[in-house]
Each structure stands twice: as C-alpha cells, then as structure tokens.
Design an enzyme around this catalytic site. Structure first.
Site, PDB file in Angstrom:
ATOM      1  N   GLU A   1     -38.328  48.500 -32.105  1.00  0.00           N
ATOM      2  CA  GLU A   1     -39.292  49.406 -31.479  1.00  0.00           C
ATOM      3  C   GLU A   1     -39.843  50.419 -32.480  1.00  0.00           C
ATOM      4  OE1 GLU A   1     -39.757  52.470 -27.723  1.00  0.00           O
ATOM      5  OE2 GLU A   1     -37.796  52.281 -28.679  1.00  0.00           O
TER       6      GLU A   1
ATOM      7  N   GLY B   1     -31.006  49.883 -36.140  1.00  0.00           N
ATOM      8  CA  GLY B   1     -29.805  49.056 -36.154  1.00  0.00           C
ATOM      9  C   GLY B   1     -29.783  47.978 -35.081  1.00  0.00           C
TER      10      GLY B   1
ATOM     11  N   ILE C   1     -31.160  35.777 -25.825  1.00  0.00           N
ATOM     12  CA  ILE C   1     -29.947  36.039 -25.053  1.00  0.00           C
ATOM     13  C   ILE C   1     -30.303  36.535 -23.660  1.00  0.00           C
ATOM     14  CG2 ILE C   1     -27.841  37.445 -24.940  1.00  0.00           C
ATOM     15  CD1 ILE C   1     -27.902  35.320 -27.163  1.00  0.00           C
ATOM     16  N   PHE C   2     -31.310  37.393 -23.587  1.00  0.00           N
ATOM     17  CA  PHE C   2     -31.730  37.984 -22.312  1.00  0.00           C
ATOM     18  C   PHE C   2     -33.204  38.283 -22.392  1.00  0.00           C
ATOM     19  CE2 PHE C   2     -32.620  41.870 -19.853  1.00  0.00           C
ATOM     20  CZ  PHE C   2     -32.251  41.441 -18.582  1.00  0.00           C
TER      21      PHE C   2
ATOM     22  N   ARG D   1     -26.677  39.005 -36.016  1.00  0.00           N
ATOM     23  CA  ARG D   1     -27.410  40.225 -35.683  1.00  0.00           C
ATOM     24  C   ARG D   1     -27.950  40.092 -34.270  1.00  0.00           C
ATOM     25  NH1 ARG D   1     -24.819  41.648 -39.457  1.00  0.00           N
ATOM     26  NH2 ARG D   1     -25.621  42.021 -41.546  1.00  0.00           N
ATOM     27  N   GLU D   2     -27.495  40.955 -33.363  1.00  0.00           N
ATOM     28  CA  GLU D   2     -28.064  41.011 -32.021  1.00  0.00           C
ATOM     29  C   GLU D   2     -29.002  42.203 -31.990  1.00  0.00           C
ATOM     30  OE1 GLU D   2     -24.385  38.999 -29.548  1.00  0.00           O
ATOM     31  OE2 GLU D   2     -24.584  41.189 -29.535  1.00  0.00           O
TER      32      GLU D   2
ATOM     33  N   GLU E   1     -42.212  56.280 -11.298  1.00  0.00           N
ATOM     34  CA  GLU E   1     -42.113  57.320 -12.329  1.00  0.00           C
ATOM     35  C   GLU E   1     -42.234  58.695 -11.673  1.00  0.00           C
ATOM     36  OE1 GLU E   1     -44.009  57.581 -16.738  1.00  0.00           O
ATOM     37  OE2 GLU E   1     -45.420  57.186 -15.131  1.00  0.00           O
TER      38      GLU E   1
ATOM     39  N   ARG F   1     -33.454  60.427 -17.013  1.00  0.00           N
ATOM     40  CA  ARG F   1     -33.269  59.230 -17.835  1.00  0.00           C
ATOM     41  C   ARG F   1     -31.931  58.596 -17.471  1.00  0.00           C
ATOM     42  NH1 ARG F   1     -37.857  57.170 -19.768  1.00  0.00           N
ATOM     43  NH2 ARG F   1     -39.009  58.621 -21.069  1.00  0.00           N
TER      44      ARG F   1
ATOM     45  N   ALA G   1     -45.082  59.771 -22.902  1.00  0.00           N
ATOM     46  CA  ALA G   1     -44.983  58.556 -23.701  1.00  0.00           C
ATOM     47  C   ALA G   1     -44.860  57.341 -22.799  1.00  0.00           C
ATOM     48  CB  ALA G   1     -43.766  58.635 -24.619  1.00  0.00           C
TER      49      ALA G   1
ATOM     50  N   GLU H   1     -51.085  57.345 -21.262  1.00  0.00           N
ATOM     51  CA  GLU H   1     -49.867  58.044 -20.877  1.00  0.00           C
ATOM     52  C   GLU H   1     -50.116  59.538 -20.677  1.00  0.00           C
ATOM     53  OE1 GLU H   1     -47.074  56.618 -19.894  1.00  0.00           O
ATOM     54  OE2 GLU H   1     -47.943  54.655 -20.318  1.00  0.00           O
TER      55      GLU H   1
ATOM     56  N   GLU I   1     -49.210  60.829 -16.949  1.00  0.00           N
ATOM     57  CA  GLU I   1     -48.049  61.695 -16.801  1.00  0.00           C
ATOM     58  C   GLU I   1     -48.391  63.163 -16.614  1.00  0.00           C
ATOM     59  OE1 GLU I   1     -44.982  61.006 -19.686  1.00  0.00           O
ATOM     60  OE2 GLU I   1     -44.946  58.846 -19.268  1.00  0.00           O
TER      61      GLU I   1
END
Length: 183
Positions: A121, A117, A15-16, A38-39, A142, A65, A77, A94, A98
């Site tokens: 990941e 759902g 889709i993308f 299911r997307e 960042e 964020r 992370a 990381e 960071e």
C-alpha cells in the site's frame, strides 16, 4: 544498485481475496540462494488530504477504527477505487464525502509506503487550500465527525500521542513548514 539485497519471486499464490485485502504467499529466492516465504497484502493504494482553512485551522475527522478498537483523529482519506485511479481524484472525492468541503488548490506533500514489511500500500498525501464548505456525504457504512482545530493544536496532539495515525502525523508534520502557525 543494491543487487545483493534483491529477492526474486519463484512462485506466488493467492491465499485470501477479500473486499479490501488480497493476501498473497510468495516463495522467493534470497540473496544467499536459499528460498524464503513472504506473505503480503496487495492493496490498490489510497489518498489522504489535509484541509487547511484560511485562518490556519485544519479539518480532521474522528472515527472508530475496528482493528485497533479506538476512535482516532485523522486526515480524510480513502482507498483508490481501482488500480490506476488518479490519487488526486481520490483525494478530492474523500475530502468532499468525509467533510463536505471542496478545495480550489491541492499540493502534493508526498507518497508514503504504509507497512513495507507486509503490504504494498502507498498513500498519496495532499494539502488542500482555498476551501468551500458543503454537505458531508459519507458512505453508508462510514461514520465520521468533522473536527476543526488550529494546526498548532493538531501538532500538539501528535506530540502527546493523541493522534496516532501515521498518514495524519506525516501530513501534519510535512504541512507545518508551509503553514502559518500562531504562537
């Protein structure tokens, strides 16, 4: 085992396809024989690391964020650079980028599925000990502040709702039984 719950993919389409997120739409055969849609987001995975200093302080990062419109307090992370990258390699990178720190010892805490759902990941969580300080070298886009605090204080911020990031909460809670916490 649990075959009565399994959905089988009938067809799948992209889709993308973005820089970070890749959205798919799957038509699935449900356990009752009907079809459903299911997307979901395909993600390369990530690693996170809770740095623990000899004095019992932890190192967290404060950053903005955009999706939630808030500054958060989190464990360092980042996403795996490519599918198949060793999560420990990502955690080391990381931590260095960071915070500027490196660690002699890494212990795997667990692996979590972040949002089952709508995403595949997984984030691999580590505890880093025997730290050496260095120079922070974040990515160009960042902006993070390094924060040190006692583990007990970080756990208190979880309980008061100031720390809301799931990977950070889980890392702190899983590390606590293995770390000295002053009264």
């Amino acid at each position: 085992m649990y075959e009565d719950l399994i959905e089988h993919t009938v067809r799948s389409e992209d889709i993308f396809d973005g820089t970070l997120l890749h959205v798919r739409r799957d038509t699935v055969r449900l356990p009752n024989g009907k079809e459903g849609v299911r997307e979901w987001i395909r993600h390369p995975g990530a690693a996170a690391v809770l740095p623990l200093l000899p004095d019992g302080n932890v190192i967290l990062v404060r950053q903005y964020r955009h999706p939630i419109g808030k500054v958060t307090l989190e464990v360092p992370a980042g996403k795996l650079d490519a599918e198949g990258e060793d999560p420990l390699h990502c955690a080391r990178r990381e931590l260095s980028e960071e915070t500027g720190y490196t660690a002699e010892q890494y212990d795997k805490l667990t692996t979590i599925a972040t949002t089952v759902g709508f995403s595949n990941e997984y984030i691999h969580l580590y505890l880093a000990c025997q730290l050496s300080s260095g120079r922070q070298h974040t990515d160009e886009d960042e902006f993070v502040n390094v924060v040190q605090m006692p583990l007990k204080e970080a756990l208190h911020l979880v309980n008061t709702g100031e720390i809301i990031d799931a990977k950070t909460i889980i890392s702190l809670m899983m590390a606590a039984p293995h770390c000295p916490i002053e009264s």
